[in-house]
Each structure stands twice: as C-alpha cells, then as structure tokens.
Design an enzyme around this catalytic site. Structure first.
Site, short mmCIF file in Angstrom:
data_model
loop_
_atom_site.label_atom_id
_atom_site.label_comp_id
_atom_site.label_asym_id
_atom_site.label_seq_id
_atom_site.Cartn_x
_atom_site.Cartn_y
_atom_site.Cartn_z
N PRO A 243 13.97 -38.33 -72.45
CA PRO A 243 13.91 -38.13 -73.90
C PRO A 243 15.20 -37.52 -74.47
CG PRO A 243 12.33 -36.70 -72.75
CD PRO A 243 12.90 -37.65 -71.74
N ARG B 6 16.06 -60.06 -72.58
CA ARG B 6 16.04 -61.03 -73.68
C ARG B 6 17.44 -61.55 -74.01
NH1 ARG B 6 15.20 -59.81 -78.29
NH2 ARG B 6 13.94 -61.50 -79.11
C1 58G Z 1 11.97 -33.67 -70.16
C2 58G Z 1 10.68 -34.07 -69.87
C3 58G Z 1 13.04 -34.25 -69.52
C4 58G Z 1 11.85 -41.04 -71.01
C5 58G Z 1 10.48 -35.06 -68.91
C6 58G Z 1 12.83 -35.25 -68.56
C7 58G Z 1 11.29 -40.38 -69.94
C8 58G Z 1 10.23 -40.03 -72.42
C9 58G Z 1 11.32 -40.88 -72.26
C10 58G Z 1 11.56 -35.65 -68.26
C11 58G Z 1 10.20 -39.53 -70.15
C12 58G Z 1 11.91 -41.60 -73.43
C13 58G Z 1 10.08 -36.65 -66.49
C14 58G Z 1 9.18 -37.61 -67.17
C15 58G Z 1 11.49 -38.08 -67.76
C16 58G Z 1 11.39 -36.71 -67.21
C17 58G Z 1 10.07 -38.61 -67.85
N1 58G Z 1 9.70 -39.40 -71.40
N2 58G Z 1 11.62 -41.13 -74.65
N3 58G Z 1 9.60 -38.79 -69.18
O1 58G Z 1 12.65 -42.55 -73.23
#
Ligand code: 58G
Length: 215
Positions: free
Chosen positions: A87, A153
């Site tokens: 994220p 795509r």
């Molecule tokens: C904080 C929380 C940092 C991509 C979790 C990293 C991955 C959302 C996206 C993480 C994700 C997005 C562990 C779980 C990444 C790691 C994963 N969540 N928005 N979660 O692209």
C-alpha cells in the site's frame, strides 16, 4: 512476457489465470506465468516464514531468509525487475501498466503477508514498490493478479486483434476520456430502449452521440 510470482499461497492464482483471455494468452505462449511457494525456501525446521518485529509492535513480519533465497533462485531464470506489492508503493495506473509491458520481457512479483516484509529485502532486492490503491489488504496476492492482468492486456496479441487497444485511434478520437454508455441486444429491455441513433447505422451520428455522452 514472463511473470514469476512469489507467494505463500500459489494456489490462489490458478483460478484467475486459468480462465478466459489470460488462459488463451498462456496457451498461445504470449504469457508465461510461474508461481513459487516462498515457504518451500524456509530453512527453519518447522518451515516458519514469519517472526515478531524488532522494537515491538503488533503482528508478524515475513523473515528475510525464505524471501531472499526464493528471489535469488527465481533471478537465475528471470532477469527482470522485482516488484513488491504494497500500500506504500507508487500507484498502478493505465500508463504505468503499459510502460511495464513495453519495457520488460519478464517481471518478478513479490506478494507479502502479515504486516509486511523485513526492510532488508526491500533494500537488497526490490526494484519497484507498487500499490493498486489506498487500502490495506491481507496479502499482496490480489494486487499481483491485478497488476499481471493490467500489464498483460498490453502484450501484443493478448486482446483480440480487433479490440486490441486502448491507445487505438478510436479511443484517441474520443479524446482519451473515460466512457460512453454501451448497449447490446435486445433493443428493448425492462421497458428501456437502446437509443435509436445507435441502431441507425449512421457512423458519423453514432460518434457524435458517443462524444456527447462521454463520462
Ligand atoms: C503494510 C501492511 C505494508 C498491497 C501490509 C505492507 C499489498 C494492499 C496493497 C503490507 C497489501 C495495495 C502485507 C500484506 C503487503 C504487506 C500486503 N495491501 N494497496 N498487503 O496494493
């Protein structure tokens, strides 16, 4: 184009990638997807892949050893950049997806779980951090599927030769903007009729109508 995807849950990808357009692309060797189970690389006697964070705090992190060994192993066959789905990454856009497709023959996608990965993996081995949007998910698997789909795509031949683009003269003529309303048969459905002009066969008028109704 080749994708190597590193995950604790490789089975999550099979249903999505083995249907429809992406399945056909693989059958035609336009797309080559390799899944890798990070847990298989754990040297821990219980195949553990997570541990508590130094400095304290909630939750667990992915330990560096299985990630490091898995990435190094995959790099022997895939010389492309390593992309970590997070994220905190740069936002995935249509334009970025197109650039990844045009500038790479292969990509390595790293999917995290728990509260994330040890920073040293990012420092040593990650080339790009990408996000599919401003929300946190339980894993990077869905973002990796979204990324692989969006990039695929743009591989020549993956979409039908006909609708082969975005980017085509048609969507450019429409000002590169979003969308106009679409209709298919039947001409009348639940009392609502398809606009007469779209059934007229008058292509100049149809284009005018579509421009006027662009969102
Ligand atoms: C904080 C929380 C940092 C991509 C979790 C990293 C991955 C959302 C996206 C993480 C994700 C997005 C562990 C779980 C990444 C790691 C994963 N969540 N928005 N979660 O692209």
């Amino acid at each position: 184009m080749r994708f190597d995807i590193l995950t604790l849950f490789p089975e999550m990808f099979s249903s999505y990638f083995n249907e429809s357009i992406l399945k056909r692309a693989q059958d035609e060797s336009l797309l080559d997807i390799h899944l890798h189970d990070i847990r298989k690389f754990s040297k821990n006697k219980h195949k553990k892949v997570d541990d508590t964070p130094y400095g304290g705090g909630a939750g667990m992190l992915m330990t560096p050893q299985p990630l490091y060994d898995c990435i190094v192993s995959v790099k022997k066959k895939n010389k492309g950049p390593v992309i970590f789905m997070t994220p905190q990454g740069s936002k995935l856009t249509h334009t970025r997806a197109r650039r990844f497709a045009r500038t790479n023959d292969s990509l390595i996608l790293l999917c995290g779980r728990y509260e994330g990965i040890d920073q040293r993996i990012r420092d040593l081995l990650v080339d790009y951090e990408l996000s599919i949007g401003d929300y946190v998910l339980t894993g990077g698997e869905l973002p990796a599927m979204v990324f692989a789909d969006a990039v695929s795509r743009f591989i020549p031949g993956v979409l039908g030769d006909d609708d082969s683009a975005e980017e085509d003269s048609f969507s450019r003529r429409l000002g590169g903007r979003k969308e106009y309303p679409h209709y298919t048969k039947p001409a009348k459905f639940k009392g609502l009729e398809v606009p007469e002009v779209l059934r007229s066969g008058n292509h100049a008028k149809i284009e005018k109508w579509r421009k006027k109704h662009l969102k």
